[in-house]
Design a protein around this motif. Structure first.
Motif, mmCIF file in Angstrom:
data_model
loop_
_atom_site.group_PDB
_atom_site.id
_atom_site.type_symbol
_atom_site.label_atom_id
_atom_site.label_comp_id
_atom_site.label_asym_id
_atom_site.label_seq_id
_atom_site.Cartn_x
_atom_site.Cartn_y
_atom_site.Cartn_z
ATOM 1 N N VAL A 18 0.827 -1.210 0.000
ATOM 2 C CA VAL A 18 0.000 0.000 0.000
ATOM 3 C C VAL A 18 0.864 1.264 0.000
ATOM 4 N N GLY A 41 1.888 1.453 -3.718
ATOM 5 C CA GLY A 41 0.750 2.329 -3.990
ATOM 6 C C GLY A 41 -0.462 1.614 -4.529
ATOM 7 N N VAL A 64 -2.413 2.707 7.632
ATOM 8 C CA VAL A 64 -2.805 4.098 7.379
ATOM 9 C C VAL A 64 -2.504 4.967 8.597
ATOM 10 N N MET A 100 1.327 5.706 5.663
ATOM 11 C CA MET A 100 1.648 4.876 4.509
ATOM 12 C C MET A 100 3.067 5.193 4.062
#
Lengths: 293, 367
Positions: B63, B67, B283, B287
């Protein structure tokens, strides 16, 4: 005859998926985002109908209208607060926010209405139809699901293709910047899309819980994901695609429940999604988009 | 020594701090435990903390660095857990325990890696949102199939069925390993906190080295601009797959570690909600920040216990959701970014006015 009955059950379920898929497909087509919270808006709609009709004893049509109003307000509010500030942000950020909104609705519902499943009384009071001397019965729910779905599809198609706001929607979906230069209020158009999608979610919620009379805070999550599958299946952004994808998916799910295994029917549905995305990522009726640098 | 630390590259120094945090945590826990200061509830959380830290680090690779949003991380965890623990159960009493655990970890890693490859090859060709939905679908498929899966073993070998335990046709001496929705029961526990920390350090070593390597720079380049990356000759598929598979492998290992900490294992434990919880760690930790992932995973695994003691348990998920939305709006909304920049400049102005030799530039930037 058993097969026909399963098939009809599938079409009925598929009609509900198609209604939900409409919300996804319109929002995706216009705002370019996957509104993860859509499934949970369905759940909220179903709860409103439950409290107004099942325990409040209100007229079912009035109850659904109230639910539509509540969901419209909810959808537009979500868009305004959570999604609009991120309009120019990377899609990853929007997606994660949408997941957050979905979680917020689920857990809010959990706190407000508890996790206990509620027994939902069907909003439909049409007697079942017997065919072939009673060998095939079509429940009233099925008829209503299919008719409501078709009416809404046609209505929406006319709205998008024949009215000015509908044309604005198409323009925004085609090219947001150019639409803005032409004097279209992009924010208002996206809000309108969310409003329509959420109102349809309320109808879908009432129909879904009439066919499967169990209502929980997580009720909307699974049908939501499946309806997104249906939207992708039919070609995201396309209204007839949502109908086709929804009904095909409903039929596939019902037939695999009947003839393969109830336990892995969900797995089969998702496998269909993966296969479709690999073979034809734009879906059955979708258009290919060219990425410009 | 000090001289060496000063002349180090900043990334190396930063990595050392990260390792230091993990080892410091280990030492602190051992000391406090020896002093008898830890509650049994906290000690029970130690292995899950290590597992979640590994999951958060590995998901961050997908993530934060690649991405791409993966919503099926719990699926890889599940594959690792079930394959590794099945091996562990099948070889009970036949090979020494340490070898059994080692093999279980390797098998969990390999199986999760194979599924990562199988899912990754087709899926990474898709665009962002589709990748998210397909990994979500994949996670659901795994939960569903394992829920209906029966595996037994007898002298003739492994028996697999998707119907029920009876249709396995086991011989007299056979035993059922995976019993459908009941999962695996009576697992002899084998995970320890030390093993967990060793695995966390291993994960860190692999992921940190990858990130600061040529391959890692290619991966972040893909995240920042796929088309630009492709145009300078970066092989998109290769590097996307690399990140995705490494991420899956460590999720598998974490799954084995996690599963061997409990006496029973059911597939429902690895559903969509678990994937979201892991995403939450990534998150909230930031990130693309490995250290953030570690801290967030550890803190948020302990948090439910704390909240329970304050009687706020039922609000936990609601608070998570609100914090998640607020974080995304604050970090990614163009308006918020603009506002932060302005505020940072203002603060710098105030700072410079205080400290007369202006323009030292030590004000804090918007990170």
């Amino acid at each position: 005859m058993q097969f026909l009955s399963n098939l009809i059950g599938g079409v009925s379920l598929g009609s509900v998926y198609a209604l939900i898929a409409l919300g996804y497909t319109m929002v995706y087509g216009i705002a370019r985002m996957l509104n993860f919270a859509h499934g949970d808006v369905i759940m909220v709609g179903a709860y409103v109908v439950f409290f107004a009709f099942c325990s409040g004893g209100m007229n079912p049509l009035l109850a659904i209208l109230i639910a539509m109003a509540v969901c419209t307000l909810l959808g537009v509010t979500i868009e305004r607060i959570a999604y609009r500030p991120l309009r120019e942000a990377p899609s990853l950020a929007v997606l994660i926010t949408a997941i957050g909104v979905s979680y917020l609705l689920q857990n809010g519902a959990l706190l407000l209405w508890s996790a206990n499943p509620r027994a939902f009384t069907s909003v439909v009071s049409i007697p079942p139809i017997s065919l072939f001397g009673g060998r095939l019965t079509i429940p009233g729910n099925t008829l209503v699901n299919v008719v409501v779905c078709l009416v809404i599809m046609v209505g929406l198609w006319l709205f998008v293709n024949r009215t000015t706001p509908g044309h604005a929607m198409q323009a925004v979906s085609e090219d947001r910047g150019a639409a803005q230069l032409m004097g279209i209020n992009v924010n208002a158009t996206i809000s309108l899309t969310f409003a329509i999608g959420s109102a349809l979610a309320a109808v879908a919620g009432a129909l879904l819980c009439s066919s499967y009379p169990m209502l929980q805070p997580t009720t909307g999550a699974m049908p939501g994901i499946k309806a997104f599958t249906a939207a992708v299946f039919g070609g995201i952004g396309s209204i007839p695609g949502a109908l086709l994808g929804g009904i095909l998916l409903g039929v596939i799910e019902n037939l695999s429940k009947a003839y393969i295994s109830t336990q892995i029917s969900d797995a089969i549905v998702f496998l269909v999604l993966i296969v479709i995305l690999l073979i034809k990522p734009t879906g059955l009726l979708g258009k290919k988009r060219v990425v410009k640098v | 020594m000090l001289q060496r630390i000063k002349t180090m590259r900043s990334s190396t120094r930063s990595n050392l701090v990260t390792y230091g945090i993990v080892l410091g945590f280990y030492a602190a826990v051992q000391l406090l435990n020896a002093a008898g200061l830890l509650s049994s509830a906290f000690i029970g959380q130690l292995v899950p903390i290590c597992a979640y830290v590994m999951l958060a680090i590995s998901l961050n690779l997908t993530v934060g660095f690649l991405g791409e949003l993966s919503l099926g991380h719990a699926g890889f965890m599940s594959i690792g857990a079930f394959s590794g623990v099945s091996f562990w159960m099948a070889t009970q009493g036949r090979i020494p325990a340490w070898l059994g655990v080692l093999c279980a970890l390797v098998i969990g890693a390999v199986c999760a890696g194979i599924f990562g490859l199988l899912i990754g090859v087709p899926v990474l060709r898709l665009e962002g949102d589709y990748l998210a939905i397909v990994t979500l679908a994949f996670g659901q498929i795994i939960v569903n199939v394992i829920n209906a899966l029966y595996i037994g073993i007898d002298a003739r070998g492994l028996h697999i069925s998707l119907k029920d335990a009876a249709s396995l046709n086991l011989a007299e001496d056979g035993k059922v390993i995976i019993n459908g929705a009941m999962g695996i029961t009576n697992i002899p526990k084998a995970s320890t906190f030390t093993l967990g920390i060793v695995l966390v350090v291993l994960t860190l070593a692999v992921v940190l080295n990858l990130i600061h390597s040529r391959a890692g720079r290619a991966i972040t380049a893909i995240r920042d601009n796929e088309i630009a990356a492709q145009s300078i000759g970066i092989n998109l598929t290769k590097y996307k797959l690399m990140a995705f598979i490494i991420s899956a492998v460590f999720a598998g290992v974490a799954g084995v570690l996690y599963a061997l900490n409990f006496t029973s294992l059911v597939s429902r434990r690895f559903d969509y909600n678990t994937s979201i919880t892991i995403l939450m760690f990534v998150v909230l930790g930031g990130m693309g920040s490995i250290r953030g992932s570690i801290i967030a995973a550890a803190a948020l695994t302990v948090l439910p216990e704390l909240m329970r003691s304050f009687g706020m348990e039922s609000y936990r998920m609601l608070i998570y959701a609100i914090v998640l939305i607020a974080m995304m709006l604050f970090n990614s909304a163009p308006a918020a970014i603009e506002w932060r920049k302005k505020t940072a400049q203002k603060l710098q102005g105030v700072w410079a006015a205080h400290k007369k030799p202006a323009g030292t530039g030590s004000g804090k930037g918007a990170a």
